[in-house]
Design an enzyme around this catalytic site. Structure first.
Site, PDB file in Angstrom:
ATOM      1  CG  ASP A 160       2.233 -45.648  57.958  1.00 22.22           C
ATOM      2  OD1 ASP A 160       1.070 -46.065  57.837  1.00 22.22           O
ATOM      3  OD2 ASP A 160       2.968 -45.945  58.923  1.00 22.22           O
ATOM      4  CB  VAL A 217       6.391 -54.319  61.651  1.00 24.06           C
ATOM      5  CG1 VAL A 217       7.389 -54.516  62.782  1.00 24.06           C
ATOM      6  CG2 VAL A 217       5.410 -55.476  61.603  1.00 24.06           C
ATOM      7  CG  ASN A 218       8.323 -47.620  62.701  1.00 19.29           C
ATOM      8  OD1 ASN A 218       9.522 -47.846  62.627  1.00 19.29           O
ATOM      9  ND2 ASN A 218       7.842 -46.406  62.699  1.00 19.29           N
ATOM     10  CG  ASP A 221      -4.630 -41.291  60.847  1.00 22.86           C
ATOM     11  OD1 ASP A 221      -5.822 -41.314  61.230  1.00 22.86           O
ATOM     12  OD2 ASP A 221      -3.678 -41.489  61.614  1.00 22.86           O
ATOM     13  CG  HIS A 228       1.061 -46.561  66.307  1.00 22.59           C
ATOM     14  ND1 HIS A 228      -0.015 -45.709  66.257  1.00 22.59           N
ATOM     15  CD2 HIS A 228       1.121 -47.170  65.098  1.00 22.59           C
ATOM     16  CE1 HIS A 228      -0.578 -45.779  65.050  1.00 22.59           C
ATOM     17  NE2 HIS A 228       0.087 -46.669  64.328  1.00 22.59           N
ATOM     18  N   GLY A 279       0.478 -51.126  64.545  1.00 22.10           N
ATOM     19  CA  GLY A 279       1.028 -51.394  65.873  1.00 22.10           C
ATOM     20  C   GLY A 279       1.342 -52.853  66.116  1.00 22.10           C
ATOM     21  CB  SER A 312       6.355 -53.499  67.288  1.00 25.04           C
ATOM     22  OG  SER A 312       6.861 -53.044  66.068  1.00 25.04           O
TER      23      SER A 312
END
Ligand code: 13P
Length: 280
Positions: free
Chosen positions: A81, A231-232, A103, A180, A209, A211
């Site tokens: 990621d 999801v983190n 990224d 995020h 982002g 969540s």
């Protein structure tokens, strides 16, 4: 079994559903994700960020995931990621990751295209998928750079079409109001823009982002072309909340760390399960 991101997302896109990408940092987080996916017989993406290389060596994460997931019947993608450095991507691929995200979203478009193209050639040569990002979001740890205006960073439809066509990426991460970390209030997602991007690019779309995004928003995003949901924070903060409650209820002096870890693992697994059910 381990598979690539392109294999998993191609089918998801055709079937208008999304696959959850859940961030891990150690053995417990990996087990929590795998247990939830395996219980639901669902494909899953295990995501390990470049920002977490200081938490665990990427080679150790790869070895654990390969050991646990290779014998399973479900499809598992081992994904890197938010990598900004080519050397991180090379390390992850050498270790056995089946997918990487480059990224370059903070760079000018032409530089992002040049770097992404190079990484796509490098990764595709060894059968590894590549996710690219266009548009500007806040930092992965949920912090915001001074003066950041999310709306100014929205992914442009024209740039998205050019970026995907010029680079050959397998999936495109977009910025449409997603951020995020923890949202202050209800998030505002630009679904019109998302729909236009979905029409303009042939590859699956990724939403970072996730969540705190309401369930009906996530379902709508999937209907407009989103095939990967990241999801983190919700998993991580949920585990802390659960551990806090557990510690308050279990005040014995000889309470053991492994007991607390097991509680956190169950909490994380339940959160992952909720997202998988929502998306399938
Ligand atoms: P959250 O931490 O907001 O869930 O975002 C996760 C993410 O997008 C990882 O790439």
């Amino acid at each position: 079994m381990l598979t690539t991101l392109s294999t998993l997302l191609e089918t998801a896109k055709q079937e208008k559903r999304a696959v959850g990408a859940f961030n891990v940092y150690n053995l417990e987080t990996i087990l929590a994700v795998v247990e939830a996916a395996n219980r639901l017989k669902s494909p899953v993406i295990i995501s390990f960020g470049e920002g977490y290389f200081s938490h665990a060596p990427v080679e150790a994460i790869a070895a654990i995931v390969k050991e646990i997931c290779t014998p399973l019947a479900i499809q598992v993608v081992l994904h890197l990621d938010h990598a900004k450095e080519l050397k991180s991507i090379a390390r992850a691929i050498r270790a056995g990751f089946t997918s990487v995200m480059y990224d370059g979203s903070a760079l000018p478009l032409c530089e992002n295209i040049k770097n992404t193209k190079h990484i796509v050639e490098y990764a595709h040569a060894v059968g590894v998928s590549v996710e690219g990002e266009l548009g500007y979001m806040n930092n992965e740890d949920g912090t915001f750079e001074e003066g950041l205006d999310l709306e100014k960073g929205y992914t442009s439809v024209q740039d998205a079409a050019e970026y995907v066509a010029s680079t050959g990426i397998d999936a495109l991460a977009v910025a449409i109001g997603n951020a995020h970390g923890i949202y202050k209030g209800k998030p505002t997602l630009d679904f019109v823009q998302l729909g236009k991007i979905g029409q303009a690019v042939p590859v699956p779309i990724v939403l970072h982002g996730c969540s705190g995004i309401p369930d009906d928003y996530l379902r709508k995003a999937v209907s407009l072309g989103v095939s990967k949901i990241n999801v983190n924070t919700e998993i991580s903060t949920g585990a802390v909340l659960s551990a806090r409650k557990f510690l308050a209820q279990n005040t014995a002096k000889d309470l053991r760390f492994e007991t607390v870890l097991m509680d956190a693992r169950h909490s994380m697994s339940a959160t992952v399960e909720r997202f998988i059910k929502l998306l399938s």
